[in-house]
Design a protein around this motif. Structure first.
Motif, PDB file in Angstrom:
ATOM      1  N   GLY A  80       0.275  27.146  -5.607  1.00 55.52           N
ATOM      2  CA  GLY A  80       0.500  25.704  -5.937  1.00 55.52           C
ATOM      3  C   GLY A  80       1.938  25.585  -6.766  1.00 55.52           C
ATOM      4  N   ARG A  81       2.934  26.168  -6.359  1.00 51.52           N
ATOM      5  CA  ARG A  81       4.154  26.161  -6.769  1.00 51.52           C
ATOM      6  C   ARG A  81       4.883  24.834  -7.087  1.00 51.52           C
ATOM      7  NH1 ARG A  81       9.613  27.922  -4.580  1.00 51.52           N
ATOM      8  NH2 ARG A  81       8.588  27.428  -3.015  1.00 51.52           N
ATOM      9  N   VAL A  82       5.489  24.394  -8.161  1.00 49.68           N
ATOM     10  CA  VAL A  82       6.248  23.331  -8.336  1.00 49.68           C
ATOM     11  C   VAL A  82       7.330  23.215  -7.633  1.00 49.68           C
ATOM     12  CG1 VAL A  82       7.355  22.141 -10.193  1.00 49.68           C
ATOM     13  CG2 VAL A  82       5.172  23.353 -10.799  1.00 49.68           C
ATOM     14  N   LEU A  83       7.452  22.151  -6.849  1.00 44.74           N
ATOM     15  CA  LEU A  83       8.625  22.097  -5.955  1.00 44.74           C
ATOM     16  C   LEU A  83       9.647  20.929  -6.360  1.00 44.74           C
ATOM     17  CD1 LEU A  83       6.292  21.689  -2.688  1.00 44.74           C
ATOM     18  CD2 LEU A  83       7.798  23.563  -3.308  1.00 44.74           C
ATOM     19  N   GLY A  84       9.091  20.206  -7.253  1.00 44.67           N
ATOM     20  CA  GLY A  84      10.256  19.048  -7.928  1.00 44.67           C
ATOM     21  C   GLY A  84       9.536  18.442  -9.153  1.00 44.67           C
ATOM     22  N   PHE A  85      10.312  17.633  -9.668  1.00 41.70           N
ATOM     23  CA  PHE A  85       9.594  16.960 -10.812  1.00 41.70           C
ATOM     24  C   PHE A  85      10.554  15.529 -11.244  1.00 41.70           C
ATOM     25  CE2 PHE A  85      12.930  19.380 -13.035  1.00 41.70           C
ATOM     26  CZ  PHE A  85      13.165  18.518 -13.998  1.00 41.70           C
ATOM     27  N   TYR A  86       9.938  14.857 -12.145  1.00 40.78           N
ATOM     28  CA  TYR A  86      10.669  13.518 -12.652  1.00 40.78           C
ATOM     29  C   TYR A  86      10.109  13.330 -14.147  1.00 40.78           C
ATOM     30  CZ  TYR A  86       6.866  10.289 -12.059  1.00 40.78           C
ATOM     31  OH  TYR A  86       5.719   9.306 -12.223  1.00 40.78           O
ATOM     32  N   SER A  87      11.021  12.533 -15.035  1.00 38.50           N
ATOM     33  CA  SER A  87      10.658  12.367 -16.162  1.00 38.50           C
ATOM     34  C   SER A  87      10.951  10.564 -16.375  1.00 38.50           C
ATOM     35  CB  SER A  87      11.309  13.131 -17.174  1.00 38.50           C
ATOM     36  OG  SER A  87      11.018  12.512 -18.546  1.00 38.50           O
ATOM     37  N   LEU A  88       9.936   9.960 -16.797  1.00 38.35           N
ATOM     38  CA  LEU A  88      10.042   8.521 -16.953  1.00 38.35           C
ATOM     39  C   LEU A  88       9.966   8.393 -18.360  1.00 38.35           C
ATOM     40  CD1 LEU A  88      10.176   5.778 -15.714  1.00 38.35           C
ATOM     41  CD2 LEU A  88       7.760   5.794 -15.851  1.00 38.35           C
ATOM     42  N   VAL A  89      11.146   7.708 -19.184  1.00 35.10           N
ATOM     43  CA  VAL A  89      11.142   7.207 -20.312  1.00 35.10           C
ATOM     44  C   VAL A  89      10.896   5.666 -20.590  1.00 35.10           C
ATOM     45  CG1 VAL A  89      12.830   6.744 -22.326  1.00 35.10           C
ATOM     46  CG2 VAL A  89      12.931   8.725 -20.817  1.00 35.10           C
ATOM     47  N   LEU A  90       9.933   5.478 -21.044  1.00 34.78           N
ATOM     48  CA  LEU A  90       9.308   3.953 -21.307  1.00 34.78           C
ATOM     49  C   LEU A  90      10.232   3.120 -21.934  1.00 34.78           C
ATOM     50  CD1 LEU A  90       5.730   4.413 -21.526  1.00 34.78           C
ATOM     51  CD2 LEU A  90       7.052   4.243 -19.390  1.00 34.78           C
ATOM     52  N   ALA A  91      10.929   3.636 -23.021  1.00 38.72           N
ATOM     53  CA  ALA A  91      11.681   2.705 -23.802  1.00 38.72           C
ATOM     54  C   ALA A  91      13.066   3.281 -24.363  1.00 38.72           C
ATOM     55  CB  ALA A  91      10.884   1.954 -24.950  1.00 38.72           C
TER      56      ALA A  91
END
Length: 162
Positions: free
Chosen positions: A69-80
């Motif tokens: 189950g290798r990590v293929l990509g990612f994102y990070s969301l900042v709310l404020a």
């Protein structure tokens, strides 16, 4: 957590990142071909640590068909204030629709958090991707030497209410 299928019919699951993902996320950032050449210094010492993962809404795309189950990509969301801080897909996984799945997931998370728009300061080679993914160009973030010695396009994802 959601399961989706990329256009190449390979199952991809998106889940919340955990501390043990930190090294892989750092490798994806530092190994990004989009940061080769004159952009290499921008990510050479970059680190996505467990503290960053804990402080932000960070999600990973995991290939069910990949080893372990290798990590293929990612994102990070900042709310404020609302901003897509990071979005990377491993070079070897690009072209499989993973970036679009991550954007769709981010939009869903933003909608659930009550956001109506999410800002993106894009790396120059990623600008076309954001445009194709539905972001609207809103301006230019000026260079900030020595960290970022070049201007960058700014985009905005407008989040629909439903």
């Amino acid at each position: 957590m959601s399961s989706r299928t990329s256009p190449t019919s390979q199952p991809v699951t998106i889940r919340r990142a955990v501390a043990r993902d930190a090294r892989r996320l750092t490798r994806i950032v530092r190994g990004s071909g989009a940061y080769a050449g004159k952009y290499a210094d921008a990510v050479a010492g970059y680190r996505v640590g467990p503290d960053y993962i804990e402080a932000h809404r960070t999600f990973v795309a995991v290939g069910a068909d990949e080893r372990g189950g290798r990590v293929l990509g990612f994102y990070s969301l900042v709310l404020a204030p609302p901003e897509l801080d990071l979005l990377f897909v491993a070079d070897e996984a690009q072209g499989r629709g993973i970036g679009r799945l991550l954007v769709a997931h981010m939009q869903s998370e933003a909608r659930a958090a009550g956001l109506d728009r999410v800002r993106v300061v894009s790396h120059l080679p990623a600008a076309d991707f954001y445009h194709r993914a539905g972001a609207v160009r809103t301006g230019t973030a000026l260079a900030n030497p020595p960290a970022v010695p070049w201007d960058r396009p700014e985009f905005e994802f407008r989040i629909s209410s439903g």
